[in-house]
Design an enzyme around this catalytic site. Sequence first.
Site, mmCIF file in Angstrom:
data_model
loop_
_atom_site.group_PDB
_atom_site.id
_atom_site.type_symbol
_atom_site.label_atom_id
_atom_site.label_comp_id
_atom_site.label_asym_id
_atom_site.label_seq_id
_atom_site.Cartn_x
_atom_site.Cartn_y
_atom_site.Cartn_z
ATOM 1 N N HIS A 160 -0.435 0.260 -11.006
ATOM 2 C CA HIS A 160 0.399 0.513 -11.385
ATOM 3 C C HIS A 160 1.715 -0.517 -11.644
ATOM 4 O O HIS A 160 1.542 -1.695 -11.226
ATOM 5 C CB HIS A 160 0.556 1.189 -11.011
ATOM 6 C CG HIS A 160 1.174 1.083 -9.808
ATOM 7 N ND1 HIS A 160 0.742 1.318 -8.245
ATOM 8 C CD2 HIS A 160 2.431 1.174 -8.753
ATOM 9 C CE1 HIS A 160 0.901 0.382 -7.149
ATOM 10 N NE2 HIS A 160 2.276 0.626 -7.488
ATOM 11 N N ASP A 220 6.079 -0.385 -10.860
ATOM 12 C CA ASP A 220 6.785 0.189 -10.094
ATOM 13 C C ASP A 220 8.418 0.556 -11.486
ATOM 14 O O ASP A 220 9.052 -0.160 -11.847
ATOM 15 C CB ASP A 220 7.133 -0.129 -9.646
ATOM 16 C CG ASP A 220 6.471 -0.232 -7.652
ATOM 17 O OD1 ASP A 220 5.757 0.191 -7.888
ATOM 18 O OD2 ASP A 220 6.942 -1.129 -7.087
ATOM 19 N N HIS A 234 0.395 -4.060 -10.267
ATOM 20 C CA HIS A 234 -0.300 -4.184 -8.486
ATOM 21 C C HIS A 234 -0.560 -2.995 -8.488
ATOM 22 O O HIS A 234 -1.198 -2.015 -8.784
ATOM 23 C CB HIS A 234 1.006 -4.666 -7.551
ATOM 24 C CG HIS A 234 1.911 -4.048 -7.695
ATOM 25 N ND1 HIS A 234 3.474 -3.567 -8.840
ATOM 26 C CD2 HIS A 234 2.552 -3.432 -6.502
ATOM 27 C CE1 HIS A 234 3.515 -3.013 -8.235
ATOM 28 N NE2 HIS A 234 3.311 -1.814 -7.393
ATOM 29 N N ARG A 273 -3.938 0.829 7.190
ATOM 30 C CA ARG A 273 -2.787 0.139 6.229
ATOM 31 C C ARG A 273 -1.466 1.027 6.237
ATOM 32 O O ARG A 273 -1.900 2.186 6.067
ATOM 33 C CB ARG A 273 -3.326 -0.644 5.075
ATOM 34 C CG ARG A 273 -2.160 -1.836 4.843
ATOM 35 C CD ARG A 273 -2.932 -1.610 3.579
ATOM 36 N NE ARG A 273 -1.452 -3.057 2.751
ATOM 37 C CZ ARG A 273 -1.048 -3.090 1.956
ATOM 38 N NH1 ARG A 273 -1.130 -1.721 1.284
ATOM 39 N NH2 ARG A 273 0.275 -3.925 1.211
#
Length: 325
Positions: free
Chosen positions: A201, A203, A258, A268
């Site tokens: 996607h 942002d 990304h 994470r």
Amino acid sequence: MVAASPKSIRSEKILPIELPVVDLSAERSMVTKLIVKACEDYGFFNVVNHGVPRDTIAKMEEAGFDFFAKPMAQKKQLPPYGCKNIGFNGDMGEVEYLLLAATPHSIAHFKNISNVPSNFSSTVSAYTEGVRELACEILELMAEGLGVPDARAFSRLIRDVDSDSVLRFNHYPPILNKDCKDKDKDKSPSHSHTKVGFGDHSDPQILTILRSNDVPGLQISLQDGVWNPVAPDPQAFCVNVGDLLQVMTNGRFVSVRHRAVTNSYKCRMSVAYFGAPPLDACIVAPSVMVTPQRPSLFKTFTWAEYKKVTYSMRLGERRIDLFRK
């Protein structure tokens, strides 16, 4: 494009890269040049000497891990909490998340919720204030570097009391071993990254300020079909250009696609501040960004219009193309 369910990424072309590092304590004219070049070439860069206190960052990460360690039944009682489902159109990922409006009023509301630690509100408030100021500083450096006469042309939008900025905690549990404290397993990208945690996607907002714990997972795509893993830097914030900033720079800056992939053995967690304007803000490039050699590339629209399109489409679709002239 995001699949309906997580998929293996072992067959994809992976090419690690190092992002540009910008030291915000360096000479200002040099900083502006480095930021502009990074935004044009990568759409991403790391910043060090950023001014956000280490203690504030540490408390934020502790509060996030404490929340995600709670039983699922407790977490699901909070409307901002989500798991697996991303958005409203069938996108899935190996992720659980907490999404908060990044305004003092919205964050203060959490002190009244019993399932949230008592210090959560003050911790999130301090962190949000720090990264908002960092985002504003970076946007003003960008404006200077681009030669925009009004240095606050971009930052003013997220300083606005009606800013639609949000703070998102993404938690990626390990796939093979549920013990998040195991530090002895192989952390190399070829072995430990196995599934898509949060799919491909860009942002939609103006600017993202990202912080993650010292576990790899972020990948950017500088050319179709190739994914570039980015090593985490415990001393830095990762900054990336959003769709709106690409429009406001008339395409000089790039909102790069990304994703996040999971780690086989370690948890994470990332905390992302998405700087956004008020819903009624008109998104248009300053006149200095439009020249006969570089005519206007995008239609004029409001953030509310773009946000509506964002929520109506799948995560991996290229919504910015709908607003090109």
